[in-house]
Design an enzyme around this catalytic site. Structure first.
Site, mmCIF file in Angstrom:
data_model
loop_
_atom_site.group_PDB
_atom_site.id
_atom_site.type_symbol
_atom_site.label_atom_id
_atom_site.label_comp_id
_atom_site.label_asym_id
_atom_site.label_seq_id
_atom_site.Cartn_x
_atom_site.Cartn_y
_atom_site.Cartn_z
ATOM 1 N N CYS A 64 0.465 3.430 3.424
ATOM 2 C CA CYS A 64 1.011 2.622 4.344
ATOM 3 C C CYS A 64 2.066 3.484 5.472
ATOM 4 C CB CYS A 64 0.865 1.610 4.845
ATOM 5 S SG CYS A 64 -0.160 0.627 5.322
ATOM 6 N N HIS A 81 -4.160 0.245 8.273
ATOM 7 C CA HIS A 81 -4.628 0.181 6.852
ATOM 8 C C HIS A 81 -6.029 -0.813 6.509
ATOM 9 C CE1 HIS A 81 -4.388 -0.713 2.440
ATOM 10 N NE2 HIS A 81 -4.734 -1.717 2.582
ATOM 11 N N GLN A 105 -8.855 13.737 0.106
ATOM 12 C CA GLN A 105 -8.055 14.452 -0.111
ATOM 13 C C GLN A 105 -8.280 16.162 -0.110
ATOM 14 O OE1 GLN A 105 -6.966 13.840 -4.342
ATOM 15 N NE2 GLN A 105 -8.154 11.857 -4.113
ATOM 16 N N CYS A 148 0.747 -1.318 -0.003
ATOM 17 C CA CYS A 148 -0.159 0.157 0.265
ATOM 18 C C CYS A 148 0.825 1.329 -0.011
ATOM 19 C CB CYS A 148 -0.603 -0.228 1.378
ATOM 20 S SG CYS A 148 -1.658 1.342 1.464
ATOM 21 N N HIS A 205 -8.298 7.326 3.455
ATOM 22 C CA HIS A 205 -7.669 9.156 3.223
ATOM 23 C C HIS A 205 -8.135 9.316 3.073
ATOM 24 C CE1 HIS A 205 -7.600 6.774 -0.692
ATOM 25 N NE2 HIS A 205 -7.079 7.650 -1.257
ATOM 26 N N ASN A 219 -13.357 10.376 -0.721
ATOM 27 C CA ASN A 219 -14.079 9.793 -1.726
ATOM 28 C C ASN A 219 -13.829 8.655 -1.069
ATOM 29 O OD1 ASN A 219 -15.025 9.574 -3.924
ATOM 30 N ND2 ASN A 219 -12.967 9.942 -5.275
ATOM 31 N N SER A 230 -8.915 4.317 -5.144
ATOM 32 C CA SER A 230 -8.300 3.445 -5.952
ATOM 33 C C SER A 230 -7.518 2.963 -4.778
ATOM 34 C CB SER A 230 -7.274 4.763 -6.534
ATOM 35 O OG SER A 230 -6.439 5.675 -5.286
ATOM 36 N N HIS A 234 -7.231 1.915 2.050
ATOM 37 C CA HIS A 234 -6.514 3.083 3.309
ATOM 38 C C HIS A 234 -6.868 4.160 3.439
ATOM 39 C CE1 HIS A 234 -2.454 3.477 5.782
ATOM 40 N NE2 HIS A 234 -3.297 4.251 5.945
HETATM 41 P P1 H2U Z 1 -8.387 8.330 -4.261
HETATM 42 O O1 H2U Z 1 -9.382 9.030 -2.841
HETATM 43 O O2 H2U Z 1 -9.116 8.958 -5.893
HETATM 44 O O3 H2U Z 1 -8.359 6.728 -3.267
HETATM 45 O O4 H2U Z 1 -7.475 9.014 -4.472
HETATM 46 C C1 H2U Z 1 -5.434 9.012 -3.879
HETATM 47 C C2 H2U Z 1 -4.566 9.842 -4.467
HETATM 48 O O5 H2U Z 1 -3.903 9.197 -3.821
HETATM 49 C C3 H2U Z 1 -4.639 9.983 -5.444
HETATM 50 O O6 H2U Z 1 -5.879 11.028 -6.357
HETATM 51 C C4 H2U Z 1 -2.183 9.150 -4.909
HETATM 52 C C5 H2U Z 1 -3.457 9.933 -6.305
HETATM 53 O O7 H2U Z 1 -3.228 10.884 -7.405
HETATM 54 N N1 H2U Z 1 -1.569 9.066 -5.275
HETATM 55 C C6 H2U Z 1 -0.185 9.781 -4.415
HETATM 56 O O8 H2U Z 1 -0.407 11.277 -4.955
HETATM 57 N N2 H2U Z 1 0.721 9.581 -3.975
HETATM 58 C C7 H2U Z 1 0.945 7.539 -4.745
HETATM 59 O O9 H2U Z 1 2.304 7.092 -4.554
HETATM 60 C C8 H2U Z 1 -0.367 7.019 -5.131
HETATM 61 C C9 H2U Z 1 -1.288 7.844 -5.401
HETATM 62 ZN ZN ZN Z 2 -2.065 1.053 4.066
#
Ligand code: H2U
Ligand code: ZN
Length: 352
Positions: free
Chosen positions: A55, A115, A170, A52, A168, A155, A163, A166
């Site tokens: 993590c 996670h 934004q 992940c 999170h 989201n 995606s 875990h």
């Molecule tokens: P989601 O909330 O849509 O899953 O997005 C996770 C965000 O994490 C996504 O906008 C970012 C993606 O661009 N990301 C990183 O900044 N670094 C990474 O190594 C993978 C994903």
């Molecule tokens: Zn994780």
């Protein structure tokens, strides 16, 4: 109110907060529980996943390594939709082709090092750490001269295109106020100018009087299914006090906000006894240096699920070409949500 017209007849409702309309068709589904409740496979995620990218201690796609964080952790999105260094441009061709530069910053916030957790499974003190981080991010990003709006959101769930499971969220902070808060600003400003009162404060008083759409309350916040809800189990959290943004919350309000986030997300998980997907976000005043007395802090939850853990509401056809439509009334959704256990299903003996 208990209005039989609103409970039985096709009608449209006005979204006083953003100026949109929604078509409500209660006759199509008087009982919200027609579909069978499908159980979905329990998600048994490990507390730490070596693959992940969120993590603690793991490498992200861009090559950077996450620290061994213990609470929350925030970093610049490695694939941000917005960038700080953008060439200034303002294009207007015959009033028909308009475009302009958009500067901004995208941040990713890990809610927990674990996670396998989600908001409803976290403790109020741990959720409070997320609230504190939102506040400090809102302040530092908002202080930047060119940042005029800070959109904090989560989201959640693969169904919403998230995606990574875990926990999170934004933050997208940018030069222009985006469409949704801009629409709400127009409505709130109009109401404030005409009544010298916060639109949402007046609305909250009505809702507290009717007690039909309220789903949870504490000392500082009220959660309700808005009168104009579009999504089947849409919820809005409104601060009891007329404050413009999260930076104005007292210590007590921050604790109560954490508690309200927990209450609402537990309720959601209990609807179908699954981790309930949604998009949720905070709406608050722009950070353009203006006072914005019209703004009233609130948070929206837009969950897509309709009848079961797998049957979602589609916003297609008439919704795309006309306006949003719903069958279950906001009042029956609120009744359903209110009636659910306050204890997360995984923690009750009957839980899977
Ligand atoms: P989601 O909330 O849509 O899953 O997005 C996770 C965000 O994490 C996504 O906008 C970012 C993606 O661009 N990301 C990183 O900044 N670094 C990474 O190594 C993978 C994903
Ligand atoms: Zn994780």
């Amino acid at each position: 109110m208990n209005n039989s017209f609103l409970a039985d007849q096709p009608h449209h409702r006005f979204n006083t907060l953003n100026g949109d309309w929604v078509l409500v068709s209660p006759h199509r589904s008087k009982r919200p529980w027609q579909g069978k409740v499908e159980k979905v496979e329990e998600d048994n995620r490990p507390a730490y996943d070596p693959t992940c990218y969120l993590c603690p201690g793991n490498a992200r796609v861009g090559g950077e390594e996450n620290p061994a964080y213990k609470g929350t952790f925030v970093f610049n999105n490695d694939f941000g939709a917005l960038q700080e260094n953008v060439e200034e441009q303002d294009i207007n061709i015959g009033g028909l082709l308009k475009a302009g530069s958009e500067r901004g910053i995208c941040r990713v916030i890990c809610f927990s090092p674990r996670h396998d957790l989600t908001l409803p499974e976290m403790t109020v003190p741990d959720i409070r750490k997320i609230v504190d981080l939102w506040v400090s991010e809102f302040q530092t990003l908002g202080e930047k001269a060119y940042i005029n709006y800070v959109q904090i959101f989560e989201n959640k769930g693969a169904m919403m295109g998230c995606s990574n499971p875990h926990p999170h969220g934004q933050i997208w902070a940018q030069q222009h106020v985006p469409l949704e808060p801009a629409k709400e600003e127009v409505q709130q400003k109009k109401y404030y100018q005409e009544n010298n009162k916060s639109l949402l404060l007046a609305y909250l008083e009505l809702e507290l009087g009717q007690q039909e759409r309220i789903v949870a309350e504490n000392q500082s916040f009220v959660a309700l299914v808005p009168f104009w809800a579009v999504w089947p189990y849409e919820v809005m959290i409104i601060s009891r006090r007329h404050i413009q943004h999260i930076g104005m919350m007292t210590e007590q309000e921050k604790d109560d906000y954490a508690d309200m986030l927990r209450q609402v997300t537990i309720m959601y998980d209990n609807v179908f006894e699954i981790s309930f997907p949604y998009s949720a976000g905070i709406h608050q005043s722009p950070t353009d240096g203006e006072p914005h007395p019209e703004w009233h802090l609130h948070m929206h939850f837009y969950p897509p699920l309709l009848r079961s853990a797998t049957v979602k509401k589609f916003m297609v056809g008439y919704e795309m070409l006309g306006n949003p439509q719903r069958d279950i009334t906001p009042e029956s959704s609120a009744e359903k949500l209110r009636g659910l256990s306050k204890v997360h299903y995984k923690k009750t003996s009957g839980g899977k």
